[in-house]
Design an enzyme around this catalytic site. Sequence first.
Site, PDB file in Angstrom:
ATOM      1  CE  LYS A  41      -4.379  -1.407   1.975  1.00  0.00           C
ATOM      2  NZ  LYS A  41      -5.419  -1.023   2.926  1.00  0.00           N
ATOM      3  CB  SER A 128      -9.071   5.929   6.103  1.00  0.00           C
ATOM      4  OG  SER A 128      -9.182   5.630   7.477  1.00  0.00           O
TER       5      SER A 128
END
Length: 159
Positions: A41, A128
């Site tokens: 990520k 998020s």
Amino acid sequence: MTIAVYPGSFDPVTFGHLDIVERGARIFDKVIIAVMVNPHKNPLFSVEERKELIRRAVEHIPNVEVDSFPGLLVNYVQKKNASVIIKGLRAVSDFESELQMASMNKHMYNDAETFFLPTSTKYSHLSSSIIKEIARHGGPISDFVPPHVEQAIREKYSL
């Protein structure tokens, strides 16, 4: 003593995450918020930055600690002598994928149970990713994250 692990990316931590933490801390003797280290990520905040933002947000809860881990969640849970994995659920779609993960975790480490905790309805729309997208375009995010997290996000986006 019942130790629970609440894993996640927390990039950034939101009021929805904190809702789960506060409620979990009333149920379990100790809650460890465990920031997952995922090299695949590209997070907005480093693991250390996320841990510090979370620490500041939960400093008023005495039975909560913040940590991070690489690799498999079940290995971390076992290392911490935890018997519970807390998972927050926003919608039915979350349940399907989380149930699969819970089954795999149970298969790999039978001594840990997954505890599903539905997010309070006022936070069920939060993620998020959405918060970062709103902030990236200069939109208001103060209803979604603590003030110190909002400030950190705005600094990252130079807003």
